[in-house]
Structures are given as structure tokens and as C-alpha cells.
Motif scaffolding. Structure first.
Motif, mmCIF file in Angstrom:
data_model
loop_
_atom_site.group_PDB
_atom_site.id
_atom_site.type_symbol
_atom_site.label_atom_id
_atom_site.label_comp_id
_atom_site.label_asym_id
_atom_site.label_seq_id
_atom_site.Cartn_x
_atom_site.Cartn_y
_atom_site.Cartn_z
ATOM 1 N N SER A 62 26.771 56.507 -43.991
ATOM 2 C CA SER A 62 26.285 56.905 -42.800
ATOM 3 C C SER A 62 27.531 56.721 -41.680
ATOM 4 O O SER A 62 27.221 57.317 -40.513
ATOM 5 C CB SER A 62 25.182 55.997 -42.491
ATOM 6 O OG SER A 62 24.335 56.218 -43.163
ATOM 7 N N ALA A 63 28.343 55.911 -41.978
ATOM 8 C CA ALA A 63 29.497 55.488 -41.102
ATOM 9 C C ALA A 63 30.527 56.552 -41.026
ATOM 10 O O ALA A 63 31.581 56.267 -41.687
ATOM 11 C CB ALA A 63 29.989 53.918 -41.295
ATOM 12 N N LYS A 64 30.423 57.663 -40.493
ATOM 13 C CA LYS A 64 31.267 58.553 -40.506
ATOM 14 C C LYS A 64 32.687 58.345 -39.879
ATOM 15 O O LYS A 64 33.626 58.911 -40.059
ATOM 16 C CB LYS A 64 30.560 59.849 -39.811
ATOM 17 C CG LYS A 64 29.534 60.368 -40.448
ATOM 18 C CD LYS A 64 29.547 60.614 -42.030
ATOM 19 C CE LYS A 64 28.556 61.079 -42.776
ATOM 20 N NZ LYS A 64 28.622 61.410 -44.076
ATOM 21 N N ASP A 65 32.749 57.388 -38.666
ATOM 22 C CA ASP A 65 34.018 57.187 -38.140
ATOM 23 C C ASP A 65 34.757 55.990 -38.604
ATOM 24 O O ASP A 65 35.611 55.778 -38.689
ATOM 25 C CB ASP A 65 33.705 56.922 -36.792
ATOM 26 C CG ASP A 65 33.032 57.783 -35.945
ATOM 27 O OD1 ASP A 65 33.529 58.939 -35.878
ATOM 28 O OD2 ASP A 65 31.985 57.764 -35.223
ATOM 29 N N LEU A 66 34.125 55.340 -39.761
ATOM 30 C CA LEU A 66 34.837 54.271 -40.072
ATOM 31 C C LEU A 66 36.018 54.309 -41.146
ATOM 32 O O LEU A 66 35.892 55.430 -41.913
ATOM 33 C CB LEU A 66 33.875 53.344 -41.238
ATOM 34 C CG LEU A 66 34.097 52.074 -41.590
ATOM 35 C CD1 LEU A 66 34.284 51.116 -40.472
ATOM 36 C CD2 LEU A 66 32.964 51.527 -42.721
ATOM 37 N N VAL A 67 37.124 53.787 -40.907
ATOM 38 C CA VAL A 67 38.308 54.165 -41.291
ATOM 39 C C VAL A 67 38.997 52.656 -42.189
ATOM 40 O O VAL A 67 39.404 53.020 -43.374
ATOM 41 C CB VAL A 67 39.637 54.109 -39.989
ATOM 42 C CG1 VAL A 67 40.790 54.136 -40.944
ATOM 43 C CG2 VAL A 67 39.282 55.509 -39.631
ATOM 44 N N ALA A 68 38.349 51.677 -41.854
ATOM 45 C CA ALA A 68 38.952 50.484 -42.708
ATOM 46 C C ALA A 68 37.913 49.392 -42.706
ATOM 47 O O ALA A 68 37.092 49.191 -41.662
ATOM 48 C CB ALA A 68 40.027 49.924 -42.423
ATOM 49 N N GLY A 88 37.035 57.406 -48.083
ATOM 50 C CA GLY A 88 38.162 57.231 -47.479
ATOM 51 C C GLY A 88 38.474 56.252 -46.589
ATOM 52 O O GLY A 88 39.172 56.127 -45.597
ATOM 53 N N VAL A 89 37.639 55.001 -47.030
ATOM 54 C CA VAL A 89 37.711 53.827 -46.013
ATOM 55 C C VAL A 89 38.435 52.796 -46.962
ATOM 56 O O VAL A 89 38.239 52.495 -48.205
ATOM 57 C CB VAL A 89 36.055 53.256 -45.836
ATOM 58 C CG1 VAL A 89 36.246 52.024 -45.027
ATOM 59 C CG2 VAL A 89 35.540 54.355 -45.199
ATOM 60 N N ALA A 90 39.592 52.360 -46.294
ATOM 61 C CA ALA A 90 40.384 51.373 -47.150
ATOM 62 C C ALA A 90 39.629 49.801 -46.827
ATOM 63 O O ALA A 90 38.970 49.592 -45.910
ATOM 64 C CB ALA A 90 41.715 51.193 -46.131
ATOM 65 N N VAL A 91 39.697 49.066 -47.868
ATOM 66 C CA VAL A 91 39.231 47.746 -47.772
ATOM 67 C C VAL A 91 40.392 46.791 -48.150
ATOM 68 O O VAL A 91 41.153 46.922 -48.979
ATOM 69 C CB VAL A 91 38.051 47.791 -48.967
ATOM 70 C CG1 VAL A 91 37.686 46.041 -48.783
ATOM 71 C CG2 VAL A 91 37.072 48.579 -48.596
ATOM 72 N N PHE A 92 40.398 45.718 -47.280
ATOM 73 C CA PHE A 92 41.537 44.664 -47.439
ATOM 74 C C PHE A 92 40.806 43.427 -47.366
ATOM 75 O O PHE A 92 39.768 43.046 -46.765
ATOM 76 C CB PHE A 92 42.514 44.499 -46.320
ATOM 77 C CG PHE A 92 43.268 46.237 -46.059
ATOM 78 C CD1 PHE A 92 44.184 46.138 -46.799
ATOM 79 C CD2 PHE A 92 42.760 47.072 -45.249
ATOM 80 C CE1 PHE A 92 45.141 47.648 -46.793
ATOM 81 C CE2 PHE A 92 43.452 48.259 -45.074
ATOM 82 C CZ PHE A 92 44.721 48.554 -45.840
#
Length: 405
Positions: A62-68, A88-92
Motif C-alpha cells: 500500500s505504501a507506494k511512496d516508501l523508499v526506505a 524496492g524498499v531498502a531496510v536498515f
């Protein structure tokens, strides 16, 4: 402008770091449930959480704008890492920043339980002078059994030896013993010889139900038990029975299968009210020093990713260490890892007259990450052509970073 949502009282330094890099930051004190999080992430590019907020596949889709996503803690089991990668969402996370805090808590609790300080403290608060050595021991000469010999387990091992304890450990992976610690070949062997048993495993699903009635029964009579790892690795009812029977003389538990979402909420557990049992509200890594270190580390990882595309220490994407681009445009292309993607990217850029100044590629399982620096701006049509590739997951375009003062 990029927008960040930071939940669960992450350190204010995180806000300062992101805001100084042009990010609009919104903070909220507690955790959010799935539907609340979906609503809150509209228009949000960066999400910061700790251990309570669950980032599910539904949230990520649902979070289309989420990048990281920044996990301001050690564990990442509260995040669907595979779904994040496919979106395509990076996780740190911060795998090292609060290990000392957890270790110091474990040492303090080991001494407190061995000396039965919980009962002496309670008696005095109730107005009873209970001066006795009954059940009170030194930790020197005792055997500490560590289940899970990672960053926390190894540091605990060293400090315990400095207190005069003998250390044995068990880990499913091959680990180098530090100091005089001895690696044992099975958990049963460790339980048989240990006066104190402490769990420091990670949050992988395979560790669920690791410790229950059978394991408690194999511990030495009068032994002490600690769980500062994950709530789901231990059967709380089994621990309660072992305490009430006297087989286990004391325990410390910092993590629980179900935990309240925010400070001040009601806490229920079958472990409440038991003798010589220390219960703490998931504060193993919650010291001011640790939280500041975590805040700085994770916020800088997120900042580096949005500015340069670097994914060093990302837990779900291929790792690339990147400097600021010397070109005009940087294209960061996340894709499914199949043969021929790099050639297809280059052919597409060449077809639109884009000259490549530098390029790096890394893969991790089914995900690939190719970063290309060009000597000119890139046509929208070229980007649309890259997005039309079957392997496409996400594309980000970055101008060169501003020169340093």
C-alpha cells in the motif's frame, strides 16, 4: 521534499540528521497497527520504527511512496523483508549499537538473581528486615551457558569471564570462542552443566518455541534463567511452573510474546508476582547512550541511501558502497536478478543517447541493483523504457550531491 515518519520515540538526533538533509520529519510516540500504518504512510518516503510496529506485506504493497525503512533496533523480524525488497524498499537496522547495553543488563540481572536481591529489596519495601545469606551466592566460579553466540553473546562471554565465571556456549553456526569460553555441541549439554542459562538468539522464525518445558527440566536444579532476546522463543507458562516448583531459582525476562504498544499501557503476563523474577519492559537496549548511537547510525544509513543510493549494511537489498556521483545524473535501478539485465539497461540508455561515466552492479538472491552515473540528464522516455522491462522493481534518479563546504 522527502517526508519521513518516525515512530516509537526514536532518538531526537535522528530527526536532526534527516531534517539537515532536506527531509520533512513527522514523529509519533507509539506504535501503529496495520491499518493505522497504511493510512499514516500516504506520501511518506522514509519510515523509522523500533520493535513494536509490524511492517507487513499489506503495508508495503500500500505504501507506494516508501523508499526506505529504518529499524532503530537490532532485530528486523517485525518487517517483511522479502516483500520490502520486491517493492524496492531498502531496510536498515543497527546490529551493533546497543549490544553493550544488553550485556550490562544481563550482567546486572545475573548478579541480582544470584544474590536474590529482588527478595531482599521487596522485604525492605514491605518493612521487613530480612538479613540472611540463605540462597545467596557469588557469581565467581559459576558456569554461564550462553545460547546464541553473536554480537551480544560474545561480548557477554568476555565480561562474564572477567567476573570469574566459566563460560560455555551453543550456537547452530560455527563460531570462534573468545577467551576461555568453550563451545558445546548441543543445547542439552549446555543445560546440563550451566548454573545460569541466558538466551541471545535472533528473531528468525526457526527460533520460535526454542525453550519450553523440556528444556527447563534439563537445567540444573536451582539454576537461573534469562531471556533478553525474543519473546516467542520461550514458553512463559513452562517458566512459571519451573519457578513455582523450585527447579529454577530465579529468572529475568525482558521480552514477551505479546507486548503493549506504548508506554503506560496495561501489561499482563503469567510471570507477574513470581519470587526472584525480574521483569523488564523490553529495555535491554534502551539506554540513553545506546538510543543515541542507534539514532545516529540508522538515520545516517537512510540519509546515505536517499542521497547517493548506497546500500551498505542493508538487510534486504544487494550491498553497494557508493560515493557522490561525479556525473550529472545517477540512476539506481532495482530489478529481479535474471541474466541479461545489465546489457538491457545499457542498450536502453544507449538508444536514447545517454553516455555512461561509471556503473556498479550487485546481486542478492533474486534481487539485483545496478547504479549508473551518466554525463548528462536522462530523458523521461529513457526512464520509462527502463520501467517497462520485465525485471523492473524500482528506479530512482539522483542529481549530484551539493559540494561540501
Amino acid at each position: 521534499m522527502l517526508k519521513a515518519l518516525l515512530l516509537e520515540n526514536v532518538h531526537p538526533l535522528s530527526v536532526e540528521i534527516l531534517a539537515a538533509n532536506g527531509v520533512e520529519v513527522v514523529t509519533r510516540s507509539g506504535a501503529l497497527d496495520e491499518e493505522e500504518l497504511i493510512e499514516a504512510l500516504k506520501g511518506v518516503h522514509l519510515l523509522g520504527i523500533r520493535s513494536k510496529t509490524q511492517v507487513t506485506a499489506k503495508v508495503l504493497e500500500s505504501a507506494k511512496d516508501l523508499v526506505a525503512i529504518g529499524a532503530f533496533c537490532i532485530g528486523t523480524n517485525q518487517i517483511d523483508l522479502k516483500s520490502a525488497a520486491l517493492q524496492g524498499v531498502a531496510v536498515f537496522n543497527a546490529p551493533f549499537s546497543n549490544t553493550r547495553s544488553v550485556v550490562e543488563l544481563a550482567i546486572g540481572e545475573i548478579i541480582s538473581l544470584t544474590r536474590r536481591l529482588t527478595e531482599r529489596d521487596k522485604a525492605l519495601h514491605n518493612g521487613i528486615w530480612d538479613k540472611t545469606a540463605e540462597g545467596s551466592h557469588e557469581v565467581r566460579g559459576k558456569t554461564l551457558g550462553i545460547i546464541g553466540y553473536g554480537n551480544i553473546g560474545t561480548q557477554l562471554s568476555v565480561l562474564a569471564e572477567n567476573l570469574g565465571m566459566s563460560v560455555v556456549f551453543y550456537d547452530t553456526a560455527e563460531k570462534l570462542a573468545l577467551g576461555n569460553a568453550q563451545r558445546l555441541t548441543s543445547m542439552d549439554e549446555l543445560l546440563k552443566v550451566s548454573d545460569i542459562v541466558t538466551i541471545h538468539v535472533d528473531g528468525r522464525p526457526g527460533n520460535a518455541g526454542l525453550f519450553g518445558e523440556s528444556e527447563f527440566s534439563k537445567m540444573k536444579p536451582g539454576a537461573i534463567f534469562l531471556n533478553l532476546s525474543r519473546g516467542f522463543v520461550m514458553d512463559n507458562s513452562a517458566l512459571r511452573s519451573a519457578i513455582l516448583s523450585g527447579h529454577i531459582s530465579g529468572a529475568a525476562v525482558d521480552v514477551f510474546p505479546v507486548e503493549p504498544k506504548k508506554r503506560g499501557d496495561q501489561f499482563e503476563s503469567e510471570l507477574r508476582g513470581l519470587p526472584n523474577v525480574i521483569l523488564t519492559p523490553h529495555v535491554g537496549g534502551s539506554t540513553l547512550e545506546a538510543q543515541e548511537s542507534i539514532g545516529e547510525f540508522v538515520a545516517n544509513k537512510m540519509k546515505d541511501y536517499i542521497r547517493t543510493g548506497t546500500t551498505t549494511l542493508s538487510v534486504n537489498l544487494p550491498n553497494l558502497a557508493l560515493e557522490s556521483t561525479t556525473g550529472i545524473t545517477r540512476i539506481a535501478f532495482l530489478h529481479r536478478n535474471t541474466p541479461g539485465v545489465l546489457a538491457a539497461v545499457n542498450n536502453t540508455l544507449a538508444a536514447f543517447g545517454t553516455n555512461i561515466e561509471g556503473q556498479l552492479l550487485a546481486t542478492r538472491g533474486e534481487i539485483g541493483y545496478v547504479v549508473t552515473d551518466t554525463d548528462s540528464s536522462v530523458d523521461i522516455e529513457a526512464l520509462e523504457a527502463l520501467k517497462s522491462m520485465d525485471q523492473y522493481i524500482r528506479i530512482r534518479v539522483m542529481p549530484p550531491a551539493a559540494p561540501k563546504n
